[in-house]
Scaffold this motif. Structure first.
Motif, PDB file in Angstrom:
ATOM      1  N   LYS A  67     -26.999  19.112  32.155  1.00  0.00           N
ATOM      2  CA  LYS A  67     -27.751  18.281  31.380  1.00  0.00           C
ATOM      3  C   LYS A  67     -26.894  17.360  30.277  1.00  0.00           C
ATOM      4  O   LYS A  67     -27.229  16.262  30.201  1.00  0.00           O
ATOM      5  CB  LYS A  67     -28.937  18.836  30.686  1.00  0.00           C
ATOM      6  N   ARG A  68     -25.902  17.981  29.744  1.00  0.00           N
ATOM      7  CA  ARG A  68     -25.138  17.439  29.015  1.00  0.00           C
ATOM      8  C   ARG A  68     -24.396  16.116  29.893  1.00  0.00           C
ATOM      9  O   ARG A  68     -24.142  15.270  28.969  1.00  0.00           O
ATOM     10  CB  ARG A  68     -24.049  18.287  28.378  1.00  0.00           C
ATOM     11  N   PHE A  69     -23.797  16.391  30.892  1.00  0.00           N
ATOM     12  CA  PHE A  69     -23.096  15.364  31.691  1.00  0.00           C
ATOM     13  C   PHE A  69     -24.177  14.201  32.153  1.00  0.00           C
ATOM     14  O   PHE A  69     -23.921  13.016  32.083  1.00  0.00           O
ATOM     15  CB  PHE A  69     -22.190  16.038  32.918  1.00  0.00           C
ATOM     16  N   LEU A  70     -25.274  14.471  32.474  1.00  0.00           N
ATOM     17  CA  LEU A  70     -26.159  13.496  32.903  1.00  0.00           C
ATOM     18  C   LEU A  70     -26.802  12.720  31.830  1.00  0.00           C
ATOM     19  O   LEU A  70     -26.672  11.533  31.818  1.00  0.00           O
ATOM     20  CB  LEU A  70     -27.477  14.142  33.539  1.00  0.00           C
ATOM     21  N   ASP A  71     -26.915  13.329  30.560  1.00  0.00           N
ATOM     22  CA  ASP A  71     -27.042  12.757  29.287  1.00  0.00           C
ATOM     23  C   ASP A  71     -25.907  11.858  28.887  1.00  0.00           C
ATOM     24  O   ASP A  71     -26.348  10.459  28.381  1.00  0.00           O
ATOM     25  CB  ASP A  71     -27.290  13.482  28.091  1.00  0.00           C
ATOM     26  N   LEU A  72     -24.825  12.246  29.095  1.00  0.00           N
ATOM     27  CA  LEU A  72     -23.637  11.219  28.663  1.00  0.00           C
ATOM     28  C   LEU A  72     -23.439  10.243  29.753  1.00  0.00           C
ATOM     29  O   LEU A  72     -23.250   8.919  29.295  1.00  0.00           O
ATOM     30  CB  LEU A  72     -22.462  11.934  28.680  1.00  0.00           C
ATOM     31  N   ALA A  73     -24.030  10.284  30.901  1.00  0.00           N
ATOM     32  CA  ALA A  73     -23.794   9.329  31.920  1.00  0.00           C
ATOM     33  C   ALA A  73     -25.069   8.458  31.758  1.00  0.00           C
ATOM     34  O   ALA A  73     -24.631   7.039  31.740  1.00  0.00           O
ATOM     35  CB  ALA A  73     -23.960  10.015  33.480  1.00  0.00           C
ATOM     36  N   ARG A  74     -25.913   8.586  31.149  1.00  0.00           N
ATOM     37  CA  ARG A  74     -27.170   7.940  31.007  1.00  0.00           C
ATOM     38  C   ARG A  74     -26.751   6.731  29.878  1.00  0.00           C
ATOM     39  O   ARG A  74     -26.964   5.672  29.974  1.00  0.00           O
ATOM     40  CB  ARG A  74     -28.385   8.388  30.668  1.00  0.00           C
ATOM     41  N   ARG A  75     -26.053   7.616  28.938  1.00  0.00           N
ATOM     42  CA  ARG A  75     -25.624   6.962  27.473  1.00  0.00           C
ATOM     43  C   ARG A  75     -24.737   5.769  27.951  1.00  0.00           C
ATOM     44  O   ARG A  75     -24.740   4.629  27.379  1.00  0.00           O
ATOM     45  CB  ARG A  75     -25.581   7.692  26.381  1.00  0.00           C
ATOM     46  N   LEU A  76     -23.688   6.186  28.553  1.00  0.00           N
ATOM     47  CA  LEU A  76     -22.516   5.193  29.062  1.00  0.00           C
ATOM     48  C   LEU A  76     -22.762   4.140  29.747  1.00  0.00           C
ATOM     49  O   LEU A  76     -22.520   3.104  29.774  1.00  0.00           O
ATOM     50  CB  LEU A  76     -21.432   6.068  29.408  1.00  0.00           C
ATOM     51  N   ARG A  77     -23.830   4.352  30.904  1.00  0.00           N
ATOM     52  CA  ARG A  77     -24.331   3.386  31.614  1.00  0.00           C
ATOM     53  C   ARG A  77     -25.071   2.514  30.915  1.00  0.00           C
ATOM     54  O   ARG A  77     -25.016   1.262  31.085  1.00  0.00           O
ATOM     55  CB  ARG A  77     -25.218   3.901  32.747  1.00  0.00           C
ATOM     56  N   LYS A  78     -25.922   2.726  29.842  1.00  0.00           N
ATOM     57  CA  LYS A  78     -26.657   1.827  28.932  1.00  0.00           C
ATOM     58  C   LYS A  78     -25.540   0.918  28.370  1.00  0.00           C
ATOM     59  O   LYS A  78     -25.593  -0.273  28.041  1.00  0.00           O
ATOM     60  CB  LYS A  78     -27.568   2.656  28.201  1.00  0.00           C
ATOM     61  N   ASN A  79     -24.493   1.613  27.496  1.00  0.00           N
ATOM     62  CA  ASN A  79     -23.542   1.282  26.745  1.00  0.00           C
ATOM     63  C   ASN A  79     -22.510   0.271  27.342  1.00  0.00           C
ATOM     64  O   ASN A  79     -21.996  -0.822  27.056  1.00  0.00           O
ATOM     65  CB  ASN A  79     -22.795   2.161  25.893  1.00  0.00           C
ATOM     66  N   LEU A  80     -22.129   0.523  28.614  1.00  0.00           N
ATOM     67  CA  LEU A  80     -21.086  -0.085  29.312  1.00  0.00           C
ATOM     68  C   LEU A  80     -21.890  -1.049  30.420  1.00  0.00           C
ATOM     69  O   LEU A  80     -21.096  -1.842  31.366  1.00  0.00           O
ATOM     70  CB  LEU A  80     -20.356   0.768  30.004  1.00  0.00           C
ATOM     71  N   GLY A  81     -23.164  -1.032  30.570  1.00  0.00           N
ATOM     72  CA  GLY A  81     -23.583  -1.769  31.694  1.00  0.00           C
ATOM     73  C   GLY A  81     -23.561  -3.418  31.554  1.00  0.00           C
ATOM     74  O   GLY A  81     -23.500  -3.867  32.798  1.00  0.00           O
ATOM     75  N   GLU A  82     -23.647  -3.873  30.437  1.00  0.00           N
ATOM     76  CA  GLU A  82     -23.314  -5.265  30.260  1.00  0.00           C
ATOM     77  C   GLU A  82     -22.040  -5.671  30.718  1.00  0.00           C
ATOM     78  O   GLU A  82     -21.696  -6.565  31.471  1.00  0.00           O
ATOM     79  CB  GLU A  82     -23.445  -5.829  28.883  1.00  0.00           C
TER      80      GLU A  82
END
Length: 114
Positions: A67-82
């Motif tokens: 869950k920690r890794f999945l939460d980090l992935a979700r946050r990074l995808r949002k922040n780095l998506g652009e």
């Protein structure tokens, strides 16, 4: 200065010699920076434009760690998506290299001609 594109590899901090992505990434033409999960944000601040971020989840992670890794992935995808920076989650070396190669090939193919 090293002109190789950089890939940030985030892991649990427990590294086995056969679990390192650095050799495979170097063979693909990428420099890698490996950091434990807890330091990911600090290291990412030092690498403002990574070619990719690979979250190397332990193969035998329990639900809380997953869950920690999945939460980090979700946050990074949002922040780095652009910027189009791929965020890849893997539990093994060869899988990460293949996914990274596929993601970066798509990114290069989609880039506008200069």
């Amino acid at each position: 200065m090293n002109a190789m594109p950089k890939v940030l590899v985030v892991d649990s901090g427990e590294r086995a010699p056969d679990g390192a992505l650095s050799a495979e990434l170097a063979g693909m033409g990428y420099a890698s920076v490996t950091t434990p999960f807890e330091a990911a944000d600090d290291v990412l601040a030092l690498i403002p434009s990574p070619a990719a971020v690979v979250l190397q989840m332990p193969r035998h992670a329990d639900w809380a760690e997953r869950k920690r890794f999945l939460d980090l992935a979700r946050r990074l995808r949002k922040n780095l998506g652009e910027s189009g920076t791929p965020v890849i989650i893997t539990g093994g070396v060869s899988g990460a290299a293949t996914m990274l190669q596929n993601q970066l090939s798509v990114r290069v193919a989609a880039a506008p001609d200069l």
